[in-house]
Write an enzyme that holds these catalytic residues in place. Sequence first.
Site, PDB file in Angstrom:
ATOM      1  N   ARG A  28     -16.260  -4.003  -0.959  1.00  0.00           N
ATOM      2  CA  ARG A  28     -14.955  -4.406  -1.478  1.00  0.00           C
ATOM      3  C   ARG A  28     -15.122  -5.255  -2.735  1.00  0.00           C
ATOM      4  O   ARG A  28     -16.060  -6.048  -2.853  1.00  0.00           O
ATOM      5  CB  ARG A  28     -14.188  -5.191  -0.418  1.00  0.00           C
ATOM      6  CG  ARG A  28     -13.874  -4.390   0.834  1.00  0.00           C
ATOM      7  CD  ARG A  28     -13.357  -5.269   1.947  1.00  0.00           C
ATOM      8  NE  ARG A  28     -14.338  -6.255   2.374  1.00  0.00           N
ATOM      9  CZ  ARG A  28     -14.116  -7.189   3.287  1.00  0.00           C
ATOM     10  NH1 ARG A  28     -12.925  -7.280   3.851  1.00  0.00           N
ATOM     11  NH2 ARG A  28     -15.067  -8.037   3.634  1.00  0.00           N
ATOM     12  N   ARG A  37      -7.432  -5.023 -11.827  1.00  0.00           N
ATOM     13  CA  ARG A  37      -6.116  -5.612 -11.584  1.00  0.00           C
ATOM     14  C   ARG A  37      -5.377  -5.673 -12.922  1.00  0.00           C
ATOM     15  O   ARG A  37      -5.868  -6.250 -13.890  1.00  0.00           O
ATOM     16  CB  ARG A  37      -6.264  -7.010 -10.980  1.00  0.00           C
ATOM     17  CG  ARG A  37      -5.017  -7.898 -11.034  1.00  0.00           C
ATOM     18  CD  ARG A  37      -3.817  -7.342 -10.284  1.00  0.00           C
ATOM     19  NE  ARG A  37      -4.091  -7.018  -8.904  1.00  0.00           N
ATOM     20  CZ  ARG A  37      -4.024  -7.899  -7.902  1.00  0.00           C
ATOM     21  NH1 ARG A  37      -3.707  -9.162  -8.144  1.00  0.00           N
ATOM     22  NH2 ARG A  37      -4.266  -7.513  -6.663  1.00  0.00           N
ATOM     23  N   GLU A  61      -2.934   0.367  -5.203  1.00  0.00           N
ATOM     24  CA  GLU A  61      -2.082  -0.638  -4.552  1.00  0.00           C
ATOM     25  C   GLU A  61      -1.116  -1.211  -5.575  1.00  0.00           C
ATOM     26  O   GLU A  61      -1.429  -1.306  -6.765  1.00  0.00           O
ATOM     27  CB  GLU A  61      -2.940  -1.745  -3.953  1.00  0.00           C
ATOM     28  CG  GLU A  61      -2.225  -2.634  -2.968  1.00  0.00           C
ATOM     29  CD  GLU A  61      -3.193  -3.425  -2.084  1.00  0.00           C
ATOM     30  OE1 GLU A  61      -2.869  -4.578  -1.753  1.00  0.00           O
ATOM     31  OE2 GLU A  61      -4.257  -2.884  -1.712  1.00  0.00           O
ATOM     32  N   LYS A  90      -7.511   1.514   5.379  1.00  0.00           N
ATOM     33  CA  LYS A  90      -6.858   0.261   5.012  1.00  0.00           C
ATOM     34  C   LYS A  90      -5.693  -0.036   5.954  1.00  0.00           C
ATOM     35  O   LYS A  90      -4.775   0.782   6.077  1.00  0.00           O
ATOM     36  CB  LYS A  90      -6.297   0.338   3.584  1.00  0.00           C
ATOM     37  CG  LYS A  90      -7.308   0.653   2.505  1.00  0.00           C
ATOM     38  CD  LYS A  90      -6.620   0.762   1.152  1.00  0.00           C
ATOM     39  CE  LYS A  90      -7.601   1.069   0.035  1.00  0.00           C
ATOM     40  NZ  LYS A  90      -6.928   1.156  -1.270  1.00  0.00           N
ATOM     41  N   ARG A 121     -12.583  -6.461 -11.262  1.00  0.00           N
ATOM     42  CA  ARG A 121     -13.167  -7.179 -10.130  1.00  0.00           C
ATOM     43  C   ARG A 121     -14.355  -6.383  -9.619  1.00  0.00           C
ATOM     44  O   ARG A 121     -14.254  -5.179  -9.370  1.00  0.00           O
ATOM     45  CB  ARG A 121     -12.113  -7.367  -9.028  1.00  0.00           C
ATOM     46  CG  ARG A 121     -10.933  -8.191  -9.497  1.00  0.00           C
ATOM     47  CD  ARG A 121      -9.820  -8.232  -8.478  1.00  0.00           C
ATOM     48  NE  ARG A 121      -9.256  -6.910  -8.255  1.00  0.00           N
ATOM     49  CZ  ARG A 121      -8.253  -6.663  -7.414  1.00  0.00           C
ATOM     50  NH1 ARG A 121      -7.724  -7.643  -6.721  1.00  0.00           N
ATOM     51  NH2 ARG A 121      -7.782  -5.436  -7.259  1.00  0.00           N
ATOM     52  N   ASN A 142       0.965  -4.708  -5.840  1.00  0.00           N
ATOM     53  CA  ASN A 142       1.107  -6.041  -5.255  1.00  0.00           C
ATOM     54  C   ASN A 142       2.395  -6.689  -5.759  1.00  0.00           C
ATOM     55  O   ASN A 142       2.542  -6.928  -6.962  1.00  0.00           O
ATOM     56  CB  ASN A 142      -0.091  -6.913  -5.631  1.00  0.00           C
ATOM     57  CG  ASN A 142      -1.394  -6.351  -5.084  1.00  0.00           C
ATOM     58  OD1 ASN A 142      -1.783  -6.667  -3.971  1.00  0.00           O
ATOM     59  ND2 ASN A 142      -2.053  -5.500  -5.853  1.00  0.00           N
ATOM     60  N   LYS A 149       0.825  -1.210   0.000  1.00  0.00           N
ATOM     61  CA  LYS A 149       0.000   0.000   0.000  1.00  0.00           C
ATOM     62  C   LYS A 149       0.859   1.260   0.000  1.00  0.00           C
ATOM     63  O   LYS A 149       0.607   2.197  -0.748  1.00  0.00           O
ATOM     64  CB  LYS A 149      -0.965  -0.036   1.184  1.00  0.00           C
ATOM     65  CG  LYS A 149      -1.991  -1.165   1.036  1.00  0.00           C
ATOM     66  CD  LYS A 149      -2.933  -1.245   2.181  1.00  0.00           C
ATOM     67  CE  LYS A 149      -3.992  -2.319   1.920  1.00  0.00           C
ATOM     68  NZ  LYS A 149      -3.429  -3.680   1.829  1.00  0.00           N
ATOM     69  N   ASP A 158      -3.446  -2.319  -8.698  1.00  0.00           N
ATOM     70  CA  ASP A 158      -4.890  -2.134  -8.602  1.00  0.00           C
ATOM     71  C   ASP A 158      -5.213  -0.687  -8.952  1.00  0.00           C
ATOM     72  O   ASP A 158      -4.573   0.246  -8.431  1.00  0.00           O
ATOM     73  CB  ASP A 158      -5.381  -2.462  -7.195  1.00  0.00           C
ATOM     74  CG  ASP A 158      -5.170  -3.924  -6.838  1.00  0.00           C
ATOM     75  OD1 ASP A 158      -5.012  -4.739  -7.770  1.00  0.00           O
ATOM     76  OD2 ASP A 158      -5.143  -4.252  -5.640  1.00  0.00           O
TER      77      ASP A 158
END
Length: 329
Positions: free
Chosen positions: A240, A218, A288, A168, A232, A290, A133, A280
């Site tokens: 979420r 994503r 974000e 978060k 998503r 990842n 994050k 993201d």
Amino acid sequence: MKLAFIIDPIHLLDPCHDTSVALMEAAQILGHEVWITQANLLSVVEGKAWAVLQRVELVPVQLVEGRWLAANPWYKLSARALTSLETMDAVFMRTDPPVNDSYLYATYILDYIDQKNTLVINSPSGIRGANEKMYALQFTNAVPETIVSADKQVIREFVEAKRATVLKPLGNKAGEGILFLQSGDRNFNSIVELSTLQGKVPVMVQTYLPEAKAGDKRIILLNGEPIGALNRLSSGTDFRNNMATGGTVAQTEITPREYEICTQLAERLRQDGLIFVGIDVIGGYLTEVNVTSPTGIREIDRLDGTRLAHQVIQWVEQTLSNSKFKVRF
């Protein structure tokens, strides 16, 4: 090539969803040896990284009427053997977060692989330096308005100013602990106290992006270049969009703005040795980055008819054949 994958226990993985399994399948199909281990099976012996490894043979999943189907059993393992990781051509660090003490210690052990001999994806130091994050915040033109704090008053002032926000935890995964927080919320004190462990641990608070209702995208990056994406969508009973919280997935395209974000990230990702990454994006904003065990390949391949894992393994082949790394084709 000989490729090692550091994964969670293989019997807990879902071959129809898990990106690590997709990568291992692709390596096997392309003619390479696939070995597996776990973070707790790593060691340093005489100044080198070793692991208890098992060779794995996989039965690849099949796409039938738009769904991945797996055999039962879908893998077979050899006997365990303590082996130097430098006998591998590449090592994939694919343990799921959280990045806790045991995770960090595993990355320290991986530092004892000589990368003149063996490629490590992703770089251990890169993983340590890239909280999934916090890392995004350096790209100031890409992220929504954000604060990181453990101070209740700082958080309160931000929430009151933005009216609707998302809180978060910095160390969780798969949407765990993410909360919708509005100004005037009567539970504000309790939410912040619980999330910050009574002001001891900072949290991220971002302005809420209404575009989240249309999905959380994503995007998979390979060496800084986007190679695929999926959207998503929430289940309808949860704000979420994470697949782990019951969200669904849909086909999508990468927009010009999203390509621009990828371009902003590319050089820094390469510098940090972050080769296989999932970002993201919501409403044109990066939320974000990842780097531990990004997922999504199975869903993108199913929706788009692609073979992203093959692209990743072929990139490894090309990188090793064109570089100083040793290669045993």
